[in-house]
Design a protein around this motif. Sequence first.
Motif, PDB file in Angstrom:
ATOM      1  N   LEU A 141     -14.691  -9.436  40.896  1.00 31.90           N
ATOM      2  CA  LEU A 141     -15.670 -10.465  40.563  1.00 31.90           C
ATOM      3  C   LEU A 141     -17.067 -10.026  40.973  1.00 31.90           C
ATOM      4  CD1 LEU A 141     -13.635 -13.606  41.700  1.00 31.90           C
ATOM      5  CD2 LEU A 141     -13.916 -12.725  39.373  1.00 31.90           C
ATOM      6  N   ARG A 142     -17.173  -9.398  42.140  1.00 34.31           N
ATOM      7  CA  ARG A 142     -18.483  -8.929  42.585  1.00 34.31           C
ATOM      8  C   ARG A 142     -18.998  -7.813  41.681  1.00 34.31           C
ATOM      9  NH1 ARG A 142     -16.033  -9.303  47.683  1.00 34.31           N
ATOM     10  NH2 ARG A 142     -16.028  -7.039  47.977  1.00 34.31           N
ATOM     11  N   LEU A 143     -18.108  -6.910  41.288  1.00 33.94           N
ATOM     12  CA  LEU A 143     -18.527  -5.815  40.413  1.00 33.94           C
ATOM     13  C   LEU A 143     -19.000  -6.342  39.065  1.00 33.94           C
ATOM     14  CD1 LEU A 143     -15.755  -3.153  41.154  1.00 33.94           C
ATOM     15  CD2 LEU A 143     -18.139  -3.113  41.910  1.00 33.94           C
ATOM     16  N   ALA A 144     -18.382  -7.431  38.616  1.00 34.83           N
ATOM     17  CA  ALA A 144     -18.787  -8.040  37.338  1.00 34.83           C
ATOM     18  C   ALA A 144     -19.954  -9.005  37.516  1.00 34.83           C
ATOM     19  CB  ALA A 144     -17.600  -8.774  36.719  1.00 34.83           C
ATOM     20  N   ARG A 145     -20.479  -9.087  38.771  1.00 33.45           N
ATOM     21  CA  ARG A 145     -21.594  -9.971  39.091  1.00 33.45           C
ATOM     22  C   ARG A 145     -21.263 -11.425  38.770  1.00 33.45           C
ATOM     23  NH1 ARG A 145     -26.802  -6.314  37.062  1.00 33.45           N
ATOM     24  NH2 ARG A 145     -26.373  -4.529  38.415  1.00 33.45           N
ATOM     25  N   ARG A 146     -20.019 -11.778  39.077  1.00 36.20           N
ATOM     26  CA  ARG A 146     -19.562 -13.152  38.875  1.00 36.20           C
ATOM     27  C   ARG A 146     -19.298 -13.796  40.231  1.00 36.20           C
ATOM     28  NH1 ARG A 146     -14.505 -12.365  35.101  1.00 36.20           N
ATOM     29  NH2 ARG A 146     -14.157 -14.521  35.779  1.00 36.20           N
ATOM     30  N   ARG A 147     -19.812 -14.977  40.406  1.00 38.12           N
ATOM     31  CA  ARG A 147     -19.597 -15.705  41.659  1.00 38.12           C
ATOM     32  C   ARG A 147     -18.212 -16.355  41.613  1.00 38.12           C
ATOM     33  NH1 ARG A 147     -23.046 -17.702  45.471  1.00 38.12           N
ATOM     34  NH2 ARG A 147     -24.839 -17.202  44.154  1.00 38.12           N
ATOM     35  N   PRO A 148     -17.364 -16.079  42.589  1.00 33.84           N
ATOM     36  CA  PRO A 148     -16.037 -16.713  42.582  1.00 33.84           C
ATOM     37  C   PRO A 148     -16.151 -18.225  42.651  1.00 33.84           C
ATOM     38  CG  PRO A 148     -16.151 -14.922  44.193  1.00 33.84           C
ATOM     39  CD  PRO A 148     -17.551 -15.179  43.743  1.00 33.84           C
ATOM     40  N   ALA A 149     -15.276 -18.908  41.936  1.00 31.50           N
ATOM     41  CA  ALA A 149     -15.212 -20.362  42.064  1.00 31.50           C
ATOM     42  C   ALA A 149     -14.731 -20.704  43.468  1.00 31.50           C
ATOM     43  CB  ALA A 149     -14.257 -20.926  41.018  1.00 31.50           C
ATOM     44  N   PRO A 150     -15.106 -21.859  43.977  1.00 32.02           N
ATOM     45  CA  PRO A 150     -14.668 -22.239  45.327  1.00 32.02           C
ATOM     46  C   PRO A 150     -13.150 -22.137  45.474  1.00 32.02           C
ATOM     47  CG  PRO A 150     -16.321 -23.776  44.526  1.00 32.02           C
ATOM     48  CD  PRO A 150     -15.978 -22.887  43.366  1.00 32.02           C
ATOM     49  N   GLY A 151     -12.715 -21.367  46.440  1.00 33.72           N
ATOM     50  CA  GLY A 151     -11.293 -21.235  46.709  1.00 33.72           C
ATOM     51  C   GLY A 151     -10.547 -20.302  45.774  1.00 33.72           C
ATOM     52  N   GLN A 152     -11.247 -19.649  44.845  1.00 35.15           N
ATOM     53  CA  GLN A 152     -10.569 -18.813  43.848  1.00 35.15           C
ATOM     54  C   GLN A 152      -9.826 -17.647  44.484  1.00 35.15           C
ATOM     55  OE1 GLN A 152     -13.219 -17.340  40.819  1.00 35.15           O
ATOM     56  NE2 GLN A 152     -11.596 -16.314  39.648  1.00 35.15           N
ATOM     57  N   VAL A 153     -10.489 -16.930  45.375  1.00 34.36           N
ATOM     58  CA  VAL A 153      -9.859 -15.776  46.025  1.00 34.36           C
ATOM     59  C   VAL A 153      -8.735 -16.240  46.940  1.00 34.36           C
ATOM     60  CG1 VAL A 153     -10.229 -13.878  47.644  1.00 34.36           C
ATOM     61  CG2 VAL A 153     -11.912 -14.330  45.835  1.00 34.36           C
ATOM     62  N   GLU A 154      -8.987 -17.283  47.684  1.00 33.36           N
ATOM     63  CA  GLU A 154      -7.963 -17.806  48.592  1.00 33.36           C
ATOM     64  C   GLU A 154      -6.718 -18.245  47.817  1.00 33.36           C
ATOM     65  OE1 GLU A 154     -11.092 -18.603  48.498  1.00 33.36           O
ATOM     66  OE2 GLU A 154     -11.971 -18.314  50.485  1.00 33.36           O
ATOM     67  N   GLN A 155      -6.931 -18.859  46.647  1.00 32.92           N
ATOM     68  CA  GLN A 155      -5.801 -19.302  45.837  1.00 32.92           C
ATOM     69  C   GLN A 155      -4.971 -18.125  45.358  1.00 32.92           C
ATOM     70  OE1 GLN A 155      -6.860 -21.639  42.389  1.00 32.92           O
ATOM     71  NE2 GLN A 155      -4.776 -21.594  41.566  1.00 32.92           N
ATOM     72  N   MET A 156      -5.643 -17.042  44.958  1.00 34.38           N
ATOM     73  CA  MET A 156      -4.905 -15.870  44.496  1.00 34.38           C
ATOM     74  C   MET A 156      -4.069 -15.276  45.628  1.00 34.38           C
ATOM     75  SD  MET A 156      -5.097 -15.414  41.323  1.00 34.38           S
ATOM     76  CE  MET A 156      -3.943 -14.071  41.606  1.00 34.38           C
ATOM     77  N   LEU A 157      -4.621 -15.205  46.820  1.00 35.90           N
ATOM     78  CA  LEU A 157      -3.853 -14.702  47.954  1.00 35.90           C
ATOM     79  C   LEU A 157      -2.671 -15.618  48.256  1.00 35.90           C
ATOM     80  CD1 LEU A 157      -6.656 -13.389  50.337  1.00 35.90           C
ATOM     81  CD2 LEU A 157      -4.801 -12.042  49.330  1.00 35.90           C
ATOM     82  N   ALA A 158      -2.873 -16.906  48.121  1.00 36.10           N
ATOM     83  CA  ALA A 158      -1.780 -17.855  48.344  1.00 36.10           C
ATOM     84  C   ALA A 158      -0.681 -17.662  47.303  1.00 36.10           C
ATOM     85  CB  ALA A 158      -2.305 -19.284  48.301  1.00 36.10           C
ATOM     86  N   GLU A 159      -1.063 -17.378  46.060  1.00 36.38           N
ATOM     87  CA  GLU A 159      -0.080 -17.202  44.992  1.00 36.38           C
ATOM     88  C   GLU A 159       0.807 -15.985  45.230  1.00 36.38           C
ATOM     89  OE1 GLU A 159      -1.403 -17.343  40.973  1.00 36.38           O
ATOM     90  OE2 GLU A 159      -2.546 -19.192  41.240  1.00 36.38           O
ATOM     91  N   VAL A 160       0.271 -14.972  45.916  1.00 39.63           N
ATOM     92  CA  VAL A 160       1.093 -13.795  46.210  1.00 39.63           C
ATOM     93  C   VAL A 160       1.660 -13.852  47.624  1.00 39.63           C
ATOM     94  CG1 VAL A 160      -0.170 -12.362  44.565  1.00 39.63           C
ATOM     95  CG2 VAL A 160      -0.891 -12.373  46.971  1.00 39.63           C
ATOM     96  N   GLY A 161       1.556 -15.026  48.256  1.00 38.64           N
ATOM     97  CA  GLY A 161       2.177 -15.229  49.550  1.00 38.64           C
ATOM     98  C   GLY A 161       1.473 -14.592  50.726  1.00 38.64           C
ATOM     99  N   LEU A 162       0.149 -14.411  50.604  1.00 36.56           N
ATOM    100  CA  LEU A 162      -0.585 -13.726  51.672  1.00 36.56           C
ATOM    101  C   LEU A 162      -1.791 -14.520  52.158  1.00 36.56           C
ATOM    102  CD1 LEU A 162      -0.521 -10.059  50.314  1.00 36.56           C
ATOM    103  CD2 LEU A 162       0.816 -10.998  52.210  1.00 36.56           C
ATOM    104  N   ALA A 163      -1.707 -15.827  52.093  1.00 37.89           N
ATOM    105  CA  ALA A 163      -2.822 -16.652  52.548  1.00 37.89           C
ATOM    106  C   ALA A 163      -3.140 -16.397  54.020  1.00 37.89           C
ATOM    107  CB  ALA A 163      -2.493 -18.129  52.328  1.00 37.89           C
ATOM    108  N   ASP A 164      -2.126 -16.047  54.792  1.00 39.56           N
ATOM    109  CA  ASP A 164      -2.328 -15.824  56.231  1.00 39.56           C
ATOM    110  C   ASP A 164      -2.728 -14.390  56.545  1.00 39.56           C
ATOM    111  OD1 ASP A 164       0.104 -14.781  55.461  1.00 39.56           O
ATOM    112  OD2 ASP A 164       1.129 -15.298  57.336  1.00 39.56           O
TER     113      ASP A 164
END
Length: 248
Positions: free
Chosen positions: A116-139
Amino acid sequence: MTITTIGTAVRLRAVTRIFGTGESAVTALDAVDVEIPPATFTAVMGPSGSGKSTLLHCAAGLDRATSGEVAIDGVSLTGLSERALTKVRRERVGFVFQAFNLIPALTAEQNVGLPLRLARRRPAPGQVEQMLAEVGLADRARHRPSELSGGQQQRVAIARALVSRPAVLFADEPTGALDTTASREVLRLLRTAVDRHAQTIVMVTHDPYAAAHADRVLFLADGRVVDALDNPSGASEIAVRMARLEER
């Protein structure tokens, strides 16, 4: 052999890739025609030297075909400048490799947000955290790659590849460096991405068990698609097909 379906996420038409010139020239892909529908999981298999990795690299825009046409999400890659091709890859394509390719100095959270940073796009609130949660790595968000197991690193790589919701995710032997337990978790995540989020996935693998998670298996030999198997019943059915290829 032409593989055709209605609606395509990836299209290869008469794609040929030749390495070298003159007498030393090697044809890695020989006039390949493939169409991959959206929201499906396609596995690509074949003996060593069959051209499966070259097919993936050409399909993903990592390598240019010698001739023929490649299109991703309706965008033809043929004739694009390097800058335009990079833009297509950045906006429409995700990658997962056997070697993970995470940035060692960045945390899991930072690695996932990198596209997202390379594409100069601001992540939506919680977007990265949600992806980590989806792969079971929120912690594990603040852990660096060296603090994660191989399976966890690959799950971070999957989250990184999917965070921008690419049109196509290309995976090159994504379980090749993992043990059985980690491999099964990675394959479950890929299958879930297709079923839950309508993600299109193209995966090169040598493992019949991994290929059995796909909706369709394409078999390559000598740079050509020579067989296809829809909705495989299991690894044993795929292994039988592979054995036939290796006896050719």
